[in-house]
Design an enzyme around this catalytic site. Structure first.
Site, PDB file in Angstrom:
ATOM      1  N   PHE A 141     -10.548  -1.601  -9.321  1.00 51.91           N
ATOM      2  CA  PHE A 141      -9.882  -1.849  -8.044  1.00 51.91           C
ATOM      3  C   PHE A 141      -9.231  -0.551  -7.594  1.00 51.91           C
ATOM      4  CE2 PHE A 141      -6.482  -2.819  -5.131  1.00 51.91           C
ATOM      5  CZ  PHE A 141      -7.120  -3.675  -4.246  1.00 51.91           C
ATOM      6  N   ASP A 226      -7.247   7.424 -11.458  1.00 55.94           N
ATOM      7  CA  ASP A 226      -6.490   6.643 -10.479  1.00 55.94           C
ATOM      8  C   ASP A 226      -5.278   6.044 -11.192  1.00 55.94           C
ATOM      9  OD1 ASP A 226      -5.414   4.739  -8.802  1.00 55.94           O
ATOM     10  OD2 ASP A 226      -7.332   3.908  -8.158  1.00 55.94           O
ATOM     11  N   LYS A 255       1.939   4.090  -4.690  1.00 62.89           N
ATOM     12  CA  LYS A 255       2.878   3.018  -5.020  1.00 62.89           C
ATOM     13  C   LYS A 255       4.269   3.525  -5.390  1.00 62.89           C
ATOM     14  CE  LYS A 255      -0.604  -0.493  -6.010  1.00 62.89           C
ATOM     15  NZ  LYS A 255      -0.481  -1.144  -4.700  1.00 62.89           N
TER      16      LYS A 255
END
Length: 401
Positions: A141, A226, A255
């Site tokens: 994801f 990531d 984030k």
């Protein structure tokens, strides 16, 4: 109708149904706790998918944002501002890298990393134009843009969004043999999550990340990590790659970099890699804006102390010990994760992940389900041990029925 019911009905009528949130309407939040419009308090064990690593309303971050709001919030990259250089230098130093390309959202950062890897492949590695390939892992994801869903194996994320972007090869996560077989002279990068969050907090087999690092270095391929969810303290280290002593060629961050205050993301790498860009080839009006840089600079300063990483490691050990006892009791089939991050596979006989999340919500605890009967637990790193234990007791009560 209650205040909550009115808010939910209005949202249902006027917003696209691209999410299926739990039926709670948050009004205020502080630390690890949120309060809804009815005045009921909830323990937040999701932390905005790790965007809120430092908790809701963190005073240092709010003060940094407020001070910058009084000065300047946006210049665009048409002009320089006085927080930009410090942000780039500070983040590069934190990562042990040389250069930073700031963006806003995680998906933007991943798209930027894809463009970076391709341009590096053409300009530095010498791959023929239009032939660059990037290897990714199944069950990944990385976001929801049309290019990113092109290399997703999640049917819900992909369906009806074609035609899909070519140039990606998907291999099983954790399988070095498959990765090696997929590499060709046109492979420019391997893009991986060091821990797959959306897939259920999947931790790769020991030695996998080190093997990826060795293989990519041997074949002249970029290793792009990531760390949007796994990075910035979540796993007990600044970066999840550190658990195997690995430094990738490229970090993709987001984030928690914005402290749950503003969206901030970045691609961080060497001068050789990010030096491929020339003016006009990539950009973002809001990327690296003064407000974002001010907040992110405070995040970087907080991470330099190591206290949040240490707290995540210590409380994470406690979290996994307690969850492991549930596996032994038979209510939980498996627990995965690292630091203050866990994927918990509930016995399907007890309910789906959504049903378990709803029952926890009724007891004042907020988590999120994924893939059937799996729930994810990722509290703010500032949570107290007492609050964490209270949340775990609510989980035990739900599983007892």
């Amino acid at each position: 109708m209650s205040t909550t019911e009115r808010a939910l009905a209005s949202a249902d009528a006027h917003s696209a149904h691209n999410y299926h949130p739990l039926p709670v309407v948050v009004a205020t939040a502080d630390g690890a706790w949120m309060t809804d419009v009815e005045g009921r308090r909830y323990l937040d064990l999701l932390a905005g998918y790790s965007a809120l690593n430092f908790g809701h309303g963190n005073r240092r971050l709010i003060d940094a944002a407020r001070a910058q709001l009084e000065r300047v919030t946006l210049t665009s990259r048409a002009f320089q501002h006085d927080r930009f250089a410090d942000f780039c230098a500070g983040l590069a130093e934190l990562c042990g890298m040389e250069m930073v390309l700031p963006m806003n959202t995680g998906a933007e950062a991943v798209e930027t990393a894809v463009k970076t890897a391709r341009k590096w492949g053409y300009r530095v590695k010498g791959v023929p134009d239009g032939m660059a390939k990037i290897i990714v892992a199944a069950d990944n994801f990385h976001g929801r843009t049309t290019t990113i869903v092109s290399f997703s194996t999640d049917h819900e994320a992909r369906a009806d969004f074609g035609p899909y972007t070519p140039g990606f090869e998907i291999v099983p996560y954790g399988d070095l043999t498959a990765l090696r077989a997929a590499m060709t002279e046109n492979t420019v990068a391997v893009l991986l999550e060091p821990i797959q969050g959306e897939a259920g907090v999947l931790v790769p087999p020991p030695g996998y990340l080190a093997g990826v690092r060795e293989l990519t270095r041997e074949r002249g391929v970029l290793f792009v990590a990531d760390e949007i969810q796994s990075g910035l303290g979540r796993t007990g280290r600044t970066f999840a790659c550190e658990h195997e002593g690995v430094v990738p060629d490229v970090y993709v961050l987001g984030k928690a970099l914005g402290g749950g205050v503003v969206p901030v993301s970045a691609v961080v790498s060497s001068a050789e890699v990010l030096g491929v860009f020339r003016p006009g080839e990539h950009g973002s009006t809001f990327g690296g804006n003064p407000l974002a840089c001010a907040v992110a600079l405070e995040v970087i300063a907080m991470l330099r102390t190591g206290e949040f990483q240490e707290r995540a490691a210590e409380l994470g050990d406690h979290l996994h010990r307690e969850l492991g006892l549930l596996v032994g009791a038979g209510a939980v089939r498996e627990v995965r994760g690292r630091g203050l991050w866990a994927g918990v596979d509930i016995d399907p006989a007890l309910g789906t992940g959504r049903e378990i999340s709803e029952r926890l919500m009724e007891r004042g605890v907020l988590v999120k389900d994924t893939h059937g009967s799996t729930i994810r637990i990722a509290p703010p790193l500032v949570i107290s041990k007492e609050d964490l234990d209270w949340g775990l007791e609510q989980l035990r009560a739900v599983l007892r029925g």
